[in-house]
Design an enzyme around this catalytic site. Structure first.
Site, PDB file in Angstrom:
ATOM      1  N   LYS A  54       0.844  -1.206   0.000  1.00  0.00           N
ATOM      2  CA  LYS A  54       0.000   0.000   0.000  1.00  0.00           C
ATOM      3  C   LYS A  54       0.874   1.248   0.000  1.00  0.00           C
ATOM      4  O   LYS A  54       0.632   2.196  -0.752  1.00  0.00           O
ATOM      5  CB  LYS A  54      -0.940  -0.017   1.217  1.00  0.00           C
ATOM      6  CG  LYS A  54      -2.043  -1.063   1.098  1.00  0.00           C
ATOM      7  CD  LYS A  54      -2.844  -1.258   2.380  1.00  0.00           C
ATOM      8  CE  LYS A  54      -3.882  -2.370   2.175  1.00  0.00           C
ATOM      9  NZ  LYS A  54      -4.638  -2.727   3.386  1.00  0.00           N
ATOM     10  N   GLN A  98      -4.550  -1.326   9.632  1.00  0.00           N
ATOM     11  CA  GLN A  98      -4.602  -2.659   9.036  1.00  0.00           C
ATOM     12  C   GLN A  98      -5.273  -3.637   9.999  1.00  0.00           C
ATOM     13  O   GLN A  98      -4.933  -3.698  11.185  1.00  0.00           O
ATOM     14  CB  GLN A  98      -3.171  -3.127   8.678  1.00  0.00           C
ATOM     15  CG  GLN A  98      -3.099  -4.442   7.929  1.00  0.00           C
ATOM     16  CD  GLN A  98      -3.715  -4.391   6.522  1.00  0.00           C
ATOM     17  OE1 GLN A  98      -3.806  -3.346   5.901  1.00  0.00           O
ATOM     18  NE2 GLN A  98      -4.145  -5.532   6.033  1.00  0.00           N
ATOM     19  N   ASP A 121     -10.933   3.435   4.378  1.00  0.00           N
ATOM     20  CA  ASP A 121     -11.443   2.069   4.262  1.00  0.00           C
ATOM     21  C   ASP A 121     -12.965   2.047   4.097  1.00  0.00           C
ATOM     22  O   ASP A 121     -13.525   1.037   3.663  1.00  0.00           O
ATOM     23  CB  ASP A 121     -11.105   1.272   5.533  1.00  0.00           C
ATOM     24  CG  ASP A 121      -9.807   0.489   5.428  1.00  0.00           C
ATOM     25  OD1 ASP A 121      -9.536  -0.052   4.339  1.00  0.00           O
ATOM     26  OD2 ASP A 121      -9.083   0.391   6.440  1.00  0.00           O
TER      27      ASP A 121
HETATM   28  N1  GUN Z   1      -7.331  -6.405   6.160  1.00  0.00           N
HETATM   29  C1  GUN Z   1      -7.728  -7.102   5.080  1.00  0.00           C
HETATM   30  N2  GUN Z   1      -8.311  -6.282   4.164  1.00  0.00           N
HETATM   31  C2  GUN Z   1      -8.273  -5.045   4.703  1.00  0.00           C
HETATM   32  C3  GUN Z   1      -8.710  -3.779   4.235  1.00  0.00           C
HETATM   33  O1  GUN Z   1      -9.281  -3.610   3.151  1.00  0.00           O
HETATM   34  N3  GUN Z   1      -8.487  -2.735   5.083  1.00  0.00           N
HETATM   35  C4  GUN Z   1      -7.892  -2.883   6.303  1.00  0.00           C
HETATM   36  N4  GUN Z   1      -7.729  -1.808   7.057  1.00  0.00           N
HETATM   37  N5  GUN Z   1      -7.469  -4.051   6.754  1.00  0.00           N
HETATM   38  C5  GUN Z   1      -7.664  -5.119   5.960  1.00  0.00           C
END
Ligand code: GUN
Length: 290
Positions: A54, A98, A121
């Site tokens: 990311k 995350q 998100d």
């Molecule tokens: N863990 C797995 N997918 C995601 C996501 O799209 N966002 C976040 N913050 N954590 C994740």
């Protein structure tokens, strides 16, 4: 019939190039650089890979990004303080914590602490509520990416039978909402669904987001269906596999996403889109949809 492969890597690259161009314009016109903060608590190896990807994608598209790594024994108060600081930081337009968080930390409380306009998100209840009521502001990255894939295929959704397997807050539930808003008749399956095969077989569009390798196979797919596989599982062979048994499914489906190279790259591209749009909104301008 062998299914058309839906190339998420290619589509994501094109979206990221669009983001990069809009970032340049934002810098030139307003002197604003969109900024994303990614918070990782603990040392889960898969999460470390995801957050690194990311942060790298941000840099490539010209966004500012910060990775805040906190130890696994971080307290809830420390994490909430970190978020509070990021909420007040004008260089940061998007905050992503995350998930999953280490045991003992409340993901709900942490998500609710993020300023809704910085919740890239789209998990905050106010963003979830806006999506639910048909007025989306921030759309969760993975389902948003799936909609972009369906759009790129010109998949007819009005009146289509859409089946979503997996009812998580991150993917399944927002996915169902987006498909519903696009005019599909949506079935949302969960771990208690009685005859999963029968439900899947009705689908013109089948989205599988469970996290269990091979939970759907070719026998469960309607000939010609569009199959979107959100799962990423490390198989006994050490390779990555989706939730859909690819070899059997591709003989029946009309189009299918591979794993890797399908939904995964789209999730990251949509995170960049959401961060760009959050920065545009911070100027009081309505983002142009990419
Ligand atoms: N863990 C797995 N997918 C995601 C996501 O799209 N966002 C976040 N913050 N954590 C994740």
């Amino acid at each position: 019939m062998t299914a058309q492969l839906i190339n998420g890597t290619e589509l994501a690259r094109s979206l990221r190039a669009d983001v990069a161009q809009q970032v340049t314009e934002l810098k030139e016109r307003h002197g604003l650089v969109p900024g994303l903060a990614v918070v990782l608590v603990g040392d889960d190896p898969a999460s470390q890979v995801y957050v690194r990807n990311k942060v790298r994608a941000c840099a490539e598209a010209g966004l500012h990004s910060e990775l805040r790594q906190l130890p696994a024994d971080t307290t809830q108060d420390t994490l909430l303080n970190e978020i509070d600081e990021l909420n007040r930081n004008p260089a940061i337009h998007g905050i992503l914590v995350q998930l999953p968080l280490p045991a003992g930390l409340s993901s709900h409380a942490v998500i609710e602490a993020i300023a809704p306009e910085k919740d890239v998100d789209g998990f905050h209840v106010s963003n979830a509520g806006l999506l639910f009521s048909g007025q989306p502001r921030v759309i969760p990255c993975t389902p948003y990416g799936v909609m972009k894939m369906l759009e790129s295929l010109n998949t007819p959704l009005r009146g289509a039978e859409a089946v979503v397997v997996g009812a998580s807050n991150i993917v399944g539930k927002p996915m169902a909402m987006l498909l519903l808003q696009a005019g599909a008749t949506v079935t949302l399956c969960n771990s208690k669904t009685r005859d999963l095969a029968a439900q899947c077989r009705r689908a013109d569009v089948l989205v599988v987001a469970v996290g269990r390798e091979g939970i759907v196979n070719g026998d469960m797919i309607k000939p010609g269906a569009v199959v979107i596989d959100v799962g990423i599982n490390r198989g006994a062979d050490g390779k990555l596999h989706g939730d859909v048994h690819f070899a059997s499914a591709r003989e029946v489906a009309g189009a299918i996403t591979p794993v890797p190279g399908g939904v995964g790259p789209m999730t990251i591209a949509m995170l960049l889109v959401n961060t760009l749009e959050a920065a545009q909104r911070s100027l009081g301008t309505q983002p142009e949809t990419l």
